[in-house]
Design an enzyme around this catalytic site. Structure first.
Site, PDB file in Angstrom:
ATOM      1  CB  SER A  50      -5.298  -0.824   1.911  1.00 41.49           C
ATOM      2  OG  SER A  50      -4.383  -0.522   0.869  1.00 41.49           O
ATOM      3  CB  ILE A  52       2.143  -4.534   3.858  1.00 43.21           C
ATOM      4  CG1 ILE A  52       2.050  -5.993   3.398  1.00 43.21           C
ATOM      5  CG2 ILE A  52       3.398  -4.318   4.708  1.00 43.21           C
ATOM      6  CD1 ILE A  52       3.101  -6.402   2.399  1.00 43.21           C
ATOM      7  CB  SER A 175       9.147  -6.572  -4.519  1.00 42.14           C
ATOM      8  OG  SER A 175       8.806  -7.735  -5.243  1.00 42.14           O
ATOM      9  CE1 TYR A 201       5.788  -2.505  -6.912  1.00 40.00           C
ATOM     10  CE2 TYR A 201       6.684  -4.731  -7.048  1.00 40.00           C
ATOM     11  CZ  TYR A 201       6.094  -3.722  -6.312  1.00 40.00           C
ATOM     12  OH  TYR A 201       5.807  -3.924  -4.979  1.00 40.00           O
ATOM     13  CE  LYS A 205       8.480  -1.868  -4.726  1.00 37.73           C
ATOM     14  NZ  LYS A 205       8.164  -1.122  -3.509  1.00 37.73           N
ATOM     15  CB  THR A 234      -1.950  -6.514  -0.357  1.00 41.35           C
ATOM     16  OG1 THR A 234      -1.273  -6.509  -1.627  1.00 41.35           O
ATOM     17  CG2 THR A 234      -1.018  -7.084   0.705  1.00 41.35           C
TER      18      THR A 234
END
Length: 322
Positions: A50, A52, A175, A201, A205, A234
């Site tokens: 799904s 990207i 990100s 997160y 990254k 997304t």
């Protein structure tokens, strides 16, 4: 200074990371960069069912590449594979079911894959943002297990195969959120203090950016890059950041716009004319730190991150082969 970093990042994001930012940047793109035939080249994409990942897989398939989809959910992955084959007419689409949060599974997969396939390009796209602290069956914090350790093991396990390939590349989807984080090696599994999934997160990254820079130094025959796709619409954004999605949904990039730089880094000749180890946004290398943000880390911290991840990696390798 975290309030400063967060504010600057969000303002920068409103200007550059949205659909408008992409449309502005794309005026300077060279369409010829993407007019390539990659038949005979092999691409592996994690998290490819799904968002990207799927958008990237579809565009590589259109250009004739052999695509290996590495996905966690078998049912969704089979639907994605069928869609890619149907829309592109490319039959060379292969499916592998692997949970990137499970290091033993990654090792088993990588060892089998090396014996059966060749590989020119690895795209580390799989990721997660779990907003409450969860542990995997191995006792690992789930965001760290997926975003950092999973990316580390998949890459290092496949480096020997990539070293044999012509024009080998590794692209990691990071990100812009990492801009608000300084590398923190003292609490890699976020066990101290209040758990904030968004910041965990972002820390993961930042770790991916450091990994890319370190790999680029260690493996000169492979071109490494890490990129920010912008803020794209997304399934992952909708499920992990519902408030952000509601606020920004009319300004978010499409999945294809988010995937554009991944694809450019994976297939264009122009990408590898730039040095290995850079951070990209909209087909351009960009700084990995905001001005005055104090997010630079000493070299010994970056080396320590690599040492700790290698220790984890080898532990799970011995378990997987035992």
């Amino acid at each position: 200074m975290s309030w400063y970093r967060n504010t600057v990042w969000f303002v920068k994001g409103l200007r550059e990371y949205t659909r408008g930012g992409y449309e502005s940047a794309s005026k300077h793109f060279n369409p010829a960069d993407m007019e390539v035939d990659v038949a005979g080249r092999s691409f592996l994409i994690t998290g490819a069912n799904s968002g990207i990942g799927k958008a990237t897989a579809k565009e590589i398939a259109r250009r004739g590449g052999t695509v290996h989809l590495v996905c966690r959910n078998k049912e969704r992955a089979e639907v994605a594979k069928e869609e890619i084959v149907t829309e592109t007419g490319n039959q060379n689409i292969f499916l592998h079911i692997v949970d990137i949060s499970n290091p033993k599974e990654i090792w088993k997969f990588a060892e089998k894959f090396q014996n059966e396939h060749k590989l020119n390009v690895l795209i580390n796209n799989a990721g997660c943002m779990v907003n409450n602290r969860e542990l995997t069956e191995d006792g690992l914090e789930k965001n760290f297990a997926t975003n950092t350790l999973g990316t580390y093991i998949m890459t290092t396990a496949l480096v020997p195969l990539l070293e044999k390939a012509a024009d080998a590349r590794v692209i990691t989807v990071s990100s812009g959120g990492m801009l608000v984080q300084k590398l923190n090696i003292s609490d890699l599994q976020s066990g101290n203090g209040r758990f904030d999934g968004t910041m965990v997160y972002a820390q993961n990254k930042r770790q991916q950016v450091v990994l890319t820079e370190q790999w680029a130094k260690a493996h000169r025959n492979i071109h490494f890059s890490v990129m920010h796709p912008g803020w794209a619409d997304t399934p992952a954004v909708r499920s992990s950041m519902p408030d952000f999605y509601e606020r920004m949904k009319n300004s978010l990039r499409t999945e294809s716009q988010g995937a554009d730089t991944v694809l450019w880094l994976a297939v264009s000749a122009e990408a590898t004319k730039l040095p290995s180890g850079l951070f990209f946004q909209d087909r351009q290398p960009v700084p990995t730190h905001l001005p005055l943000a104090y997010t630079h880390s000493p070299p010994e911290d970056e080396e320590k991150l690599m040492e700790v991840l290698e220790e984890f990696s080898q532990k799970f390798k011995s378990i997987s082969s035992g």
